[in-house]
Motif scaffolding. Structure first.
Motif, PDB file in Angstrom:
ATOM      1  N   PHE A 143      56.870  29.203  36.350  1.00  0.00           N
ATOM      2  CA  PHE A 143      55.505  29.496  37.163  1.00  0.00           C
ATOM      3  C   PHE A 143      54.908  30.776  36.718  1.00  0.00           C
ATOM      4  CE2 PHE A 143      57.709  26.636  40.654  1.00  0.00           C
ATOM      5  CZ  PHE A 143      56.430  25.867  40.913  1.00  0.00           C
ATOM      6  N   SER A 144      55.375  31.979  36.599  1.00  0.00           N
ATOM      7  CA  SER A 144      54.697  33.015  36.250  1.00  0.00           C
ATOM      8  C   SER A 144      53.915  32.746  34.822  1.00  0.00           C
ATOM      9  CB  SER A 144      55.773  34.249  36.212  1.00  0.00           C
ATOM     10  OG  SER A 144      55.092  35.459  35.754  1.00  0.00           O
ATOM     11  N   ALA A 145      54.893  32.174  34.043  1.00  0.00           N
ATOM     12  CA  ALA A 145      54.448  32.064  32.456  1.00  0.00           C
ATOM     13  C   ALA A 145      53.003  31.076  32.653  1.00  0.00           C
ATOM     14  CB  ALA A 145      55.344  31.469  31.550  1.00  0.00           C
ATOM     15  N   ASN A 146      52.894  30.237  33.470  1.00  0.00           N
ATOM     16  CA  ASN A 146      51.877  29.420  33.598  1.00  0.00           C
ATOM     17  C   ASN A 146      50.520  30.088  34.063  1.00  0.00           C
ATOM     18  OD1 ASN A 146      50.973  26.848  36.099  1.00  0.00           O
ATOM     19  ND2 ASN A 146      50.957  26.548  33.953  1.00  0.00           N
ATOM     20  N   ARG A 147      50.793  31.180  35.014  1.00  0.00           N
ATOM     21  CA  ARG A 147      49.720  32.362  35.272  1.00  0.00           C
ATOM     22  C   ARG A 147      49.273  32.925  33.988  1.00  0.00           C
ATOM     23  NH1 ARG A 147      52.278  31.589  40.117  1.00  0.00           N
ATOM     24  NH2 ARG A 147      53.808  33.012  39.954  1.00  0.00           N
ATOM     25  N   TRP A 148      50.376  33.603  33.156  1.00  0.00           N
ATOM     26  CA  TRP A 148      50.090  34.508  32.170  1.00  0.00           C
ATOM     27  C   TRP A 148      49.134  33.633  31.090  1.00  0.00           C
ATOM     28  CZ3 TRP A 148      49.645  39.256  32.111  1.00  0.00           C
ATOM     29  CH2 TRP A 148      50.333  39.966  32.863  1.00  0.00           C
ATOM     30  N   GLU A 149      49.761  32.538  30.929  1.00  0.00           N
ATOM     31  CA  GLU A 149      48.861  31.901  29.808  1.00  0.00           C
ATOM     32  C   GLU A 149      47.466  31.372  30.120  1.00  0.00           C
ATOM     33  OE1 GLU A 149      50.726  27.866  28.827  1.00  0.00           O
ATOM     34  OE2 GLU A 149      50.690  27.190  31.046  1.00  0.00           O
ATOM     35  N   ALA A 150      47.048  31.601  31.297  1.00  0.00           N
ATOM     36  CA  ALA A 150      45.846  31.610  31.892  1.00  0.00           C
ATOM     37  C   ALA A 150      44.946  32.710  31.909  1.00  0.00           C
ATOM     38  CB  ALA A 150      45.590  30.688  33.186  1.00  0.00           C
ATOM     39  N   MET A 151      45.650  33.874  31.765  1.00  0.00           N
ATOM     40  CA  MET A 151      45.072  34.922  31.996  1.00  0.00           C
ATOM     41  C   MET A 151      43.791  35.471  31.270  1.00  0.00           C
ATOM     42  SD  MET A 151      45.501  36.866  34.403  1.00  0.00           S
ATOM     43  CE  MET A 151      46.225  35.382  35.169  1.00  0.00           C
ATOM     44  N   GLN A 152      43.792  35.060  29.971  1.00  0.00           N
ATOM     45  CA  GLN A 152      42.732  35.652  28.999  1.00  0.00           C
ATOM     46  C   GLN A 152      41.687  34.870  29.136  1.00  0.00           C
ATOM     47  OE1 GLN A 152      42.991  35.622  24.795  1.00  0.00           O
ATOM     48  NE2 GLN A 152      44.817  37.018  24.695  1.00  0.00           N
ATOM     49  N   ALA A 153      41.661  33.612  29.404  1.00  0.00           N
ATOM     50  CA  ALA A 153      40.481  32.781  29.946  1.00  0.00           C
ATOM     51  C   ALA A 153      40.036  33.164  31.302  1.00  0.00           C
ATOM     52  CB  ALA A 153      40.782  31.113  29.673  1.00  0.00           C
ATOM     53  N   LYS A 212      40.289  36.176  32.630  1.00  0.00           N
ATOM     54  CA  LYS A 212      39.346  37.516  32.445  1.00  0.00           C
ATOM     55  C   LYS A 212      37.961  37.223  31.807  1.00  0.00           C
ATOM     56  CE  LYS A 212      43.482  40.711  32.168  1.00  0.00           C
ATOM     57  NZ  LYS A 212      44.228  41.477  31.275  1.00  0.00           N
ATOM     58  N   ARG A 213      38.025  36.576  30.726  1.00  0.00           N
ATOM     59  CA  ARG A 213      36.716  36.163  30.133  1.00  0.00           C
ATOM     60  C   ARG A 213      35.726  35.783  31.100  1.00  0.00           C
ATOM     61  NH1 ARG A 213      39.183  34.186  25.844  1.00  0.00           N
ATOM     62  NH2 ARG A 213      38.615  31.929  26.595  1.00  0.00           N
ATOM     63  N   LYS A 214      36.232  34.639  31.850  1.00  0.00           N
ATOM     64  CA  LYS A 214      35.237  34.287  32.686  1.00  0.00           C
ATOM     65  C   LYS A 214      34.561  35.402  33.975  1.00  0.00           C
ATOM     66  CE  LYS A 214      36.449  29.637  32.139  1.00  0.00           C
ATOM     67  NZ  LYS A 214      37.657  28.517  32.343  1.00  0.00           N
ATOM     68  N   LEU A 215      35.682  35.958  34.361  1.00  0.00           N
ATOM     69  CA  LEU A 215      35.257  36.998  35.185  1.00  0.00           C
ATOM     70  C   LEU A 215      34.169  37.978  34.727  1.00  0.00           C
ATOM     71  CD1 LEU A 215      38.382  37.785  36.950  1.00  0.00           C
ATOM     72  CD2 LEU A 215      36.701  36.459  38.098  1.00  0.00           C
ATOM     73  N   GLU A 216      34.612  38.586  33.547  1.00  0.00           N
ATOM     74  CA  GLU A 216      33.652  39.243  32.798  1.00  0.00           C
ATOM     75  C   GLU A 216      32.250  38.704  32.436  1.00  0.00           C
ATOM     76  OE1 GLU A 216      35.999  40.244  29.356  1.00  0.00           O
ATOM     77  OE2 GLU A 216      37.423  41.530  30.764  1.00  0.00           O
ATOM     78  N   GLN A 217      32.299  37.683  32.154  1.00  0.00           N
ATOM     79  CA  GLN A 217      30.987  36.807  31.977  1.00  0.00           C
ATOM     80  C   GLN A 217      30.047  36.580  33.370  1.00  0.00           C
ATOM     81  OE1 GLN A 217      32.412  33.345  30.097  1.00  0.00           O
ATOM     82  NE2 GLN A 217      32.367  34.222  28.088  1.00  0.00           N
ATOM     83  N   GLY A 218      30.643  37.005  34.409  1.00  0.00           N
ATOM     84  CA  GLY A 218      29.968  36.957  35.806  1.00  0.00           C
ATOM     85  C   GLY A 218      30.496  35.630  36.273  1.00  0.00           C
ATOM     86  N   THR A 219      31.361  34.725  35.904  1.00  0.00           N
ATOM     87  CA  THR A 219      31.742  33.676  36.698  1.00  0.00           C
ATOM     88  C   THR A 219      32.725  33.710  37.844  1.00  0.00           C
ATOM     89  OG1 THR A 219      31.302  32.275  34.911  1.00  0.00           O
ATOM     90  CG2 THR A 219      32.637  31.338  36.272  1.00  0.00           C
ATOM     91  N   HIS A 220      32.429  33.504  39.251  1.00  0.00           N
ATOM     92  CA  HIS A 220      33.382  33.677  40.171  1.00  0.00           C
ATOM     93  C   HIS A 220      34.331  32.817  39.888  1.00  0.00           C
ATOM     94  CE1 HIS A 220      30.473  36.174  41.857  1.00  0.00           C
ATOM     95  NE2 HIS A 220      29.396  35.328  41.881  1.00  0.00           N
ATOM     96  N   LEU A 221      35.607  32.872  40.298  1.00  0.00           N
ATOM     97  CA  LEU A 221      36.761  32.073  40.223  1.00  0.00           C
ATOM     98  C   LEU A 221      37.404  31.885  41.474  1.00  0.00           C
ATOM     99  CD1 LEU A 221      38.850  33.407  37.063  1.00  0.00           C
ATOM    100  CD2 LEU A 221      37.287  31.664  37.216  1.00  0.00           C
ATOM    101  N   VAL A 254      45.902  39.822  36.472  1.00  0.00           N
ATOM    102  CA  VAL A 254      44.370  40.146  37.104  1.00  0.00           C
ATOM    103  C   VAL A 254      44.608  40.216  38.720  1.00  0.00           C
ATOM    104  CG1 VAL A 254      43.392  38.079  36.590  1.00  0.00           C
ATOM    105  CG2 VAL A 254      41.818  40.022  37.076  1.00  0.00           C
ATOM    106  N   ARG A 255      44.157  40.990  39.513  1.00  0.00           N
ATOM    107  CA  ARG A 255      44.148  41.431  40.753  1.00  0.00           C
ATOM    108  C   ARG A 255      43.076  40.243  41.475  1.00  0.00           C
ATOM    109  NH1 ARG A 255      46.891  44.480  44.019  1.00  0.00           N
ATOM    110  NH2 ARG A 255      48.089  46.255  42.830  1.00  0.00           N
ATOM    111  N   PRO A 256      43.301  39.551  42.461  1.00  0.00           N
ATOM    112  CA  PRO A 256      42.229  38.941  43.226  1.00  0.00           C
ATOM    113  C   PRO A 256      41.490  39.902  44.008  1.00  0.00           C
ATOM    114  CG  PRO A 256      44.472  37.969  44.104  1.00  0.00           C
ATOM    115  CD  PRO A 256      44.547  39.172  43.101  1.00  0.00           C
ATOM    116  N   ASP A 257      40.185  39.704  44.216  1.00  0.00           N
ATOM    117  CA  ASP A 257      39.141  40.463  45.027  1.00  0.00           C
ATOM    118  C   ASP A 257      39.300  40.316  46.447  1.00  0.00           C
ATOM    119  OD1 ASP A 257      37.713  42.088  42.837  1.00  0.00           O
ATOM    120  OD2 ASP A 257      37.135  40.113  42.122  1.00  0.00           O
ATOM    121  N   LEU A 258      39.752  39.051  46.764  1.00  0.00           N
ATOM    122  CA  LEU A 258      39.444  38.469  48.127  1.00  0.00           C
ATOM    123  C   LEU A 258      40.871  37.393  48.144  1.00  0.00           C
ATOM    124  CD1 LEU A 258      38.608  37.914  51.016  1.00  0.00           C
ATOM    125  CD2 LEU A 258      36.845  36.159  49.708  1.00  0.00           C
TER     126      LEU A 258
END
Ligand code: TMP
Ligand code: MG
Length: 206
Positions: free
Chosen positions: A70-80, A82-91, A122-126
């Motif tokens: 379950f944890s690895a399943n989160r880690w494998e999504a992390m880069q994508a 982070k990239r989306k958040l940096e590009q201004g996309t809300h998740l 990466v930490r949730p904002d809400l």
């Protein structure tokens, strides 16, 4: 452009998270935001397929092994993500590390041990916690289909969630109507997004 906000919905099974995530994504998109939905477990990856096989009882796994998957399943999504958040996309995210810790701890694993593999994600904002009494969840359609949908375990999961609850979490009463919950969740999300945009403007003016 302001960084995207990470909006997490957590809770026990059948609390209405997936319905609310879909409604929130749609409402934010209609308001002109760039927003995407993420869901954990993400069952489409190779790791996700193993998790799915476990949850649907077609595969047995050691409690610690499935926790790490379950944890690895989160880690494998992390880069994508982070990239989306940096590009201004809300998740808008349907479950995350809190589910990971709550379910495995409820099964009897050590809380600290369970928290370790998710450290650094990466930490949730809400974080919105959709809280539903177990007896009510049991009455909802589909309860009991998957491995963890058993009354005793769900009660323990809810207890761990309430132990993990940080002061900034927003608790949403999931006994309310779908529309009433949606309004509450949308208000919280929009407020968080405005705060993010304001912080960016303030930084520009400094
Ligand atoms: P889902 O119903 O939201 O697809 O989640 C499937 C089940 O997996 C649900 O009972 C909660 C559980 N779960 C964990 O045990 N650990 C985790 O890290 C996650 C994300 C879910
Ligand atoms: Mg489920």
């Amino acid at each position: 452009m302001a960084r995207g906000r990470f909006i997490l919905l957590e809770g026990c099974d059948r609390a209405g998270k997936s319905t609310q995530c879909a409604m929130l994504v749609k409402a934010l998109q209609e308001r002109g935001h760039s927003v995407e939905l993420c869901k954990f477990p993400e069952r489409t990856t190779t790791i996700g397929q193993m998790i799915h096989a476990y949850l649907t009882n077609s595969k047995e796994l050691d409690d610690k092994a499935i926790h790490l998957l379950f944890s690895a399943n989160r880690w494998e999504a992390m880069q994508a993500m982070k990239r989306k958040l940096e590009q201004g996309t809300h998740l808008v995210v349907d479950r995350y590390a809190y589910s990971g810790v709550a379910f495995s701890t409820a099964k009897g694993l050590d809380l600290k041990w369970c928290m370790n593999p998710d450290k650094g994600l990466v930490r949730p904002d809400l974080t919105l916690f959709l809280d539903l009494p177990t007896a009510e969840a049991e009455r909802r359609g589909g309860f009991g289909e998957e491995r963890y949908e058993k009354r005793e375990l769900q009660e323990k999961v809810r207890e761990v969630f309430l132990r993990l609850k940080a002061k900034e979490w927003v608790v949403v009463d999931a006994r309310k109507s779908i529309e009433a919950m949606h309004q509450e969740i949308l208000n919280e999300a929009e407020q968080k997004i405005r705060e993010g945009e304001q912080a960016k403007e303030d930084a520009l003016l400094e």
